[in-house]
Design a protein around this motif. Structure first.
Motif, PDB file in Angstrom:
ATOM      1  N   GLY A  55     -24.941 -10.848  21.367  1.00  0.00           N
ATOM      2  CA  GLY A  55     -24.918  -9.389  21.617  1.00  0.00           C
ATOM      3  C   GLY A  55     -25.695  -8.552  20.586  1.00  0.00           C
ATOM      4  N   LEU A  56     -26.085  -9.100  19.314  1.00  0.00           N
ATOM      5  CA  LEU A  56     -26.520  -8.728  18.208  1.00  0.00           C
ATOM      6  C   LEU A  56     -27.876  -7.635  18.562  1.00  0.00           C
ATOM      7  N   PHE A  57     -28.806  -8.569  19.159  1.00  0.00           N
ATOM      8  CA  PHE A  57     -30.122  -7.916  19.469  1.00  0.00           C
ATOM      9  C   PHE A  57     -30.441  -8.215  20.994  1.00  0.00           C
ATOM     10  N   LYS A  58     -31.133  -6.902  21.444  1.00  0.00           N
ATOM     11  CA  LYS A  58     -31.582  -7.054  23.003  1.00  0.00           C
ATOM     12  C   LYS A  58     -32.677  -8.244  23.124  1.00  0.00           C
ATOM     13  N   ILE A  59     -31.939  -9.118  24.024  1.00  0.00           N
ATOM     14  CA  ILE A  59     -33.052 -10.241  24.468  1.00  0.00           C
ATOM     15  C   ILE A  59     -33.335 -10.033  25.562  1.00  0.00           C
ATOM     16  N   ASP A  60     -34.521  -9.623  26.016  1.00  0.00           N
ATOM     17  CA  ASP A  60     -34.916  -9.569  27.468  1.00  0.00           C
ATOM     18  C   ASP A  60     -36.389  -9.879  27.565  1.00  0.00           C
ATOM     19  N   GLU A  61     -37.104  -9.834  28.439  1.00  0.00           N
ATOM     20  CA  GLU A  61     -38.390 -10.467  28.670  1.00  0.00           C
ATOM     21  C   GLU A  61     -39.373  -9.586  27.666  1.00  0.00           C
ATOM     22  N   ALA A  62     -39.291  -8.426  27.656  1.00  0.00           N
ATOM     23  CA  ALA A  62     -39.897  -7.484  26.834  1.00  0.00           C
ATOM     24  C   ALA A  62     -40.073  -8.082  25.299  1.00  0.00           C
ATOM     25  N   ALA A  63     -38.817  -8.469  24.961  1.00  0.00           N
ATOM     26  CA  ALA A  63     -38.495  -8.982  23.578  1.00  0.00           C
ATOM     27  C   ALA A  63     -39.089 -10.251  23.395  1.00  0.00           C
ATOM     28  N   LYS A  64     -38.913 -11.023  24.234  1.00  0.00           N
ATOM     29  CA  LYS A  64     -39.541 -12.411  24.267  1.00  0.00           C
ATOM     30  C   LYS A  64     -41.170 -12.372  24.100  1.00  0.00           C
ATOM     31  N   ALA A  65     -41.588 -11.169  24.771  1.00  0.00           N
ATOM     32  CA  ALA A  65     -43.215 -11.372  24.668  1.00  0.00           C
ATOM     33  C   ALA A  65     -43.708 -10.413  23.406  1.00  0.00           C
ATOM     34  N   SER A  66     -42.934  -9.598  23.030  1.00  0.00           N
ATOM     35  CA  SER A  66     -43.400  -9.030  21.872  1.00  0.00           C
ATOM     36  C   SER A  66     -42.711  -9.524  20.541  1.00  0.00           C
ATOM     37  N   GLY A  67     -41.734 -10.275  20.689  1.00  0.00           N
ATOM     38  CA  GLY A  67     -41.272 -10.729  19.413  1.00  0.00           C
ATOM     39  C   GLY A  67     -40.369  -9.625  18.591  1.00  0.00           C
ATOM     40  N   VAL A  68     -40.121  -8.439  19.195  1.00  0.00           N
ATOM     41  CA  VAL A  68     -39.528  -7.307  18.710  1.00  0.00           C
ATOM     42  C   VAL A  68     -38.027  -7.464  19.310  1.00  0.00           C
ATOM     43  N   TYR A  69     -36.998  -7.472  18.305  1.00  0.00           N
ATOM     44  CA  TYR A  69     -35.674  -7.695  18.922  1.00  0.00           C
ATOM     45  C   TYR A  69     -34.960  -6.369  18.499  1.00  0.00           C
ATOM     46  N   PHE A 114     -39.322   0.535  15.282  1.00  0.00           N
ATOM     47  CA  PHE A 114     -40.537   1.383  15.505  1.00  0.00           C
ATOM     48  C   PHE A 114     -41.507   0.581  16.307  1.00  0.00           C
ATOM     49  N   ASN A 115     -40.690   0.302  17.580  1.00  0.00           N
ATOM     50  CA  ASN A 115     -41.567  -0.655  18.558  1.00  0.00           C
ATOM     51  C   ASN A 115     -42.349   0.252  19.510  1.00  0.00           C
ATOM     52  N   LYS A 116     -43.670  -0.279  19.611  1.00  0.00           N
ATOM     53  CA  LYS A 116     -44.903   0.384  20.495  1.00  0.00           C
ATOM     54  C   LYS A 116     -44.309   0.934  21.994  1.00  0.00           C
ATOM     55  N   THR A 117     -43.252  -0.226  22.474  1.00  0.00           N
ATOM     56  CA  THR A 117     -42.923  -0.061  23.989  1.00  0.00           C
ATOM     57  C   THR A 117     -41.479  -0.034  23.900  1.00  0.00           C
ATOM     58  N   PRO A 118     -40.840   0.965  23.177  1.00  0.00           N
ATOM     59  CA  PRO A 118     -39.069   0.839  22.969  1.00  0.00           C
ATOM     60  C   PRO A 118     -38.493   0.784  24.328  1.00  0.00           C
ATOM     61  N   ARG A 119     -37.496   0.385  24.722  1.00  0.00           N
ATOM     62  CA  ARG A 119     -36.579   0.483  25.808  1.00  0.00           C
ATOM     63  C   ARG A 119     -35.721   1.864  25.722  1.00  0.00           C
ATOM     64  N   LYS A 120     -35.249   2.295  26.862  1.00  0.00           N
ATOM     65  CA  LYS A 120     -34.599   3.400  26.882  1.00  0.00           C
ATOM     66  C   LYS A 120     -33.372   3.201  26.236  1.00  0.00           C
ATOM     67  N   GLY A 121     -32.984   4.475  25.164  1.00  0.00           N
ATOM     68  CA  GLY A 121     -31.680   4.495  24.510  1.00  0.00           C
ATOM     69  C   GLY A 121     -30.760   5.434  25.295  1.00  0.00           C
ATOM     70  N   GLY A 122     -29.307   5.417  24.823  1.00  0.00           N
ATOM     71  CA  GLY A 122     -28.370   6.059  25.313  1.00  0.00           C
ATOM     72  C   GLY A 122     -27.931   7.309  24.477  1.00  0.00           C
ATOM     73  N   PRO A 123     -27.112   7.811  24.607  1.00  0.00           N
ATOM     74  CA  PRO A 123     -26.415   9.077  24.054  1.00  0.00           C
ATOM     75  C   PRO A 123     -26.429   8.936  22.490  1.00  0.00           C
ATOM     76  N   GLY A 124     -26.699   9.655  21.551  1.00  0.00           N
ATOM     77  CA  GLY A 124     -26.511   9.428  19.939  1.00  0.00           C
ATOM     78  C   GLY A 124     -25.664  10.630  19.429  1.00  0.00           C
ATOM     79  N   ALA A 125     -26.092  10.670  18.212  1.00  0.00           N
ATOM     80  CA  ALA A 125     -25.143  11.867  17.346  1.00  0.00           C
ATOM     81  C   ALA A 125     -25.296  13.264  17.346  1.00  0.00           C
ATOM     82  N   ALA A 126     -26.871  13.133  17.912  1.00  0.00           N
ATOM     83  CA  ALA A 126     -27.442  14.694  17.736  1.00  0.00           C
ATOM     84  C   ALA A 126     -26.651  15.490  18.635  1.00  0.00           C
ATOM     85  N   GLU A 127     -25.860  15.469  19.459  1.00  0.00           N
ATOM     86  CA  GLU A 127     -25.043  16.412  20.259  1.00  0.00           C
ATOM     87  C   GLU A 127     -24.124  16.647  19.515  1.00  0.00           C
ATOM     88  N   MET A 128     -23.368  15.939  18.771  1.00  0.00           N
ATOM     89  CA  MET A 128     -22.227  16.339  18.160  1.00  0.00           C
ATOM     90  C   MET A 128     -22.200  16.920  16.940  1.00  0.00           C
TER      91      MET A 128
END
Ligand code: HEC
Ligand code: HEC
Ligand code: HEC
Ligand code: HEC
Ligand code: HEC
Ligand code: HEC
Length: 392
Positions: free
Chosen positions: A280-294, A371-385
């Motif tokens: 679970g350290l890095f997101k391993i999905d098809e997009a990651a395998k294709a781009s080599g960006v984890y 700094f991935n060109k096609t990043p996946r969607k993120g979740g909530p962060g610290a900005a709201e706190m």
């Protein structure tokens, strides 16, 4: 044989060799850690800006550091109870027994004494500032041997029995990330006041700059050095028993073979195999395998995210291009969010290219640094706190 006795033998040998050497020329003072307070009188602006930063606050005594919201909800009406048992020993603890707190920006964890080892152990719940709720926390190792090398300054292992893996003693000069975590030991500099006697991250090549931060902003599995409970550490060992890590030295050169650091070691590259090795350290999905960006899937992996980016690979920038712990007289606080506009058009926003992918607590994530060109969607962060509000 215990390392301690090896060290003792080695010290005696070194002592005689040292005396013979000293007879030939004047001895050079050995640099050691002196603590951040020793820097204050000559560097007030740097001291004050550091004091405001979270680096100075990762581990605090309960008295100045416990969150008001956490205390108010501790026990409370019973629907959202606070922690009660120590994770290593299973003993029962109350609010009064807490000695130190870890974290305050995103989440907070609680340290009580482990009577068996004399170290500090965690309580079984953590406070999530995003949801305002207590959630389970299961860390079954002492803080001193699982977390402290990234949360203290001048950390070193003083006693380590490799065969048993259970006798681990350590010490440090200061709780939290002090001046010398990034500037190296300052004992000589405080006397001579000379530039050459202190390390400045801004003075080294661009990749070495990021390594100053990468020592802690990383995730790894250390099979060589074990915690007091005999589990693999999640941090680096000190280079040797009795020695502390020194900022500016290239830690990628001295880690033992048994330490797994994805992305940093040639034999442990970023690839799908790591699903098996470090879960679970890095997101391993098809997009990651294709781009080599984890993308980072957990927090404190910024260095491992960043070294995959064009920003790093082109040698264009380091962590300190966008971040600085310092501000003050004639020096504005660096706002990382404003950095993009210096080199990119307005379509390059932090929200778009740095999604919150690294999980730090339940439904709470920190920003990706690939700094991935096609990043996946993120979740909530610290900005709201808002900033933390302490009880005392
Ligand atoms: C007694 C005064 C004094 C104390 C105490 C002191 N410094 Fe300095 N420091 C100086 C002076 C003077 C300079 C500028 C030296 C020069 O320009 O040659 C300096 C420069 C520096 C620099 C810049 C070096 C560079 O390469 O540009 C850093 C970083 C620094 N100090 C860190 C520290 C840290 C960390 C501590 C505490 C461990 C500390 N200082 C304690 C006087 C002090
Ligand atoms: C000794 C370990 C260590 C080193 C070295 C270190 N950090 Fe950190 N850093 C931490 C820890 C721990 C936190 C979490 C602090 C907290 O939330 O209380 C943190 C938090 C941060 C944050 C978010 C909080 C804030 O105050 O803005 C940034 C940004 C950051 N570090 C950047 C850096 C950079 C850039 C460097 C290198 C110049 C660096 N760090 C070196 C351990 C370290
Ligand atoms: C390899 C270095 C390293 C180790 C080991 C480490 N941490 Fe951290 N920790 C960090 C850094 C860096 C941050 C801040 C950056 C981030 O969260 O992305 C952080 C953040 C945190 C935070 C959130 C701080 C806040 O203000 O919300 C907590 C709590 C925390 N760590 C607890 C722990 C515990 C408990 C352990 C041991 C089980 C541990 N850490 C081990 C480097 C480390
Ligand atoms: C998280 C890493 C980190 C910590 C902690 C830190 N510094 Fe720095 N320091 C830097 C970096 C990086 C620079 C290079 C200039 C910059 O980025 O602002 C720097 C620059 C300096 C300088 C040179 C003058 C300047 O502002 O550029 C001085 C003096 C200094 N630091 C003193 C201190 C003192 C004193 C403390 C503790 C109170 C401290 N630093 C804590 C990373 C750190
Ligand atoms: C010092 C200049 C500089 C700054 C500051 C900077 N970038 Fe970049 N960025 C670059 C360069 C150079 C590249 C590599 C372009 C290439 O591959 O040709 C790049 C590439 C990227 C990419 C990869 C996609 C692409 O178009 O090549 C993204 C995404 C990105 N930057 C986002 C950001 C964001 C978000 C910020 C602010 C947090 C930022 N950058 C700050 C210079 C910068
Ligand atoms: C191109 C600019 C840029 C570079 C280079 C960069 N960061 Fe960041 N970093 C940012 C921005 C922007 C944020 C979000 C700040 C905010 O929300 O205000 C951020 C946030 C963080 C945080 C806090 C996590 C969060 O979700 O807010 C940490 C910790 C951090 N960076 C560490 C690092 C480290 C360590 C490096 C180098 C390995 C690094 N950064 C390199 C721009 C950068």
């Amino acid at each position: 044989m215990k390392y301690k006795s090896l060290v003792a033998v080695a010290s005696v040998v070194l002592l005689f060799a040292g005396l013979a050497e000293a007879a030939k020329k004047a001895p050079v003072a050995k640099k050691d850690f002196v603590g951040s307070k020793a820097c204050k009188k000559c560097h007030v602006d740097e001291y004050n800006s550091w004091k405001e930063s979270y680096h100075s606050k990762i581990v605090q005594p309960k008295k100045r550091g416990i969150l008001r919201e956490a205390v108010e909800k501790w026990a409370g009406d019973g629907t959202n109870p606070g922690p009660t048992t120590g994770n290593v020993t299973g003993g029962t603890f109350k609010l009064e027994d807490v000695q130190f707190v870890v974290g305050s920006r995103w989440k907070q964890r609680y340290l009580v004494k482990n009577e068996l080892t004399g170290n500090l152990q965690f309580l079984n719940m953590q406070f999530n500032r995003s949801t305002g709720k207590w959630e389970k926390y299961g860390q079954k190792n002492d803080w001193n041997t699982m977390c402290a090398s990234c949360h203290t300054t001048g950390y070193r292992i003083t006693e380590y029995d490799e065969t048993a893996g259970k006798t681990v003693k350590s010490k440090f000069v200061e709780m939290s990330v002090g001046c010398e975590a990034c500037h190296g030991p300052g004992s000589v500099h405080v006397k001579t006041r000379k530039k050459k006697d202190i390390f400045n991250p801004a003075g080294v090549d661009i990749m070495a700059q990021s390594r100053v931060c990468g020592y802690c902003h990383i995730r790894l599995e250390n099979e060589k050095w074990k915690s007091a409970q005999g589990n693999p550490r999640e941090d680096f060992p000190a280079p040797k028993v009795g020695e502390a890590y020194i900022a500016g030295t290239d830690w990628t050169k001295w880690y033992p073979e048994e330490v797994i650091i994805p992305g940093v070691q040639a034999k442990h590259p970023f690839d799908a195999e790591y699903v098996g090795d470090l879960k679970g350290l890095f997101k391993i999905d098809e997009a990651a395998k294709a781009s080599g960006v984890y993308e980072e899937a957990k927090h404190h992996q910024e260095y491992q995210g960043f070294i995959q980016s064009a920003h790093f690979k082109k040698g264009e920038m380091s962590c300190i291009t966008c971040h600085s712990p310092h501000a003050g007289k004639g020096k504005l606080k660096k706002m990382p969010k404003d950095a993009c506009a210096k080199c990119h058009d307005a379509s390059y926003t932090v929200e778009k290219y740095m999604p919150n992918t690294g999980q730090t607590a339940g439904n709470l994530f920190v920003r990706s640094h690939t700094f991935n060109k096609t990043p996946r969607k993120g979740g909530p962060g610290a900005a709201e706190m808002g900033p933390p509000n302490y009880y005392h």
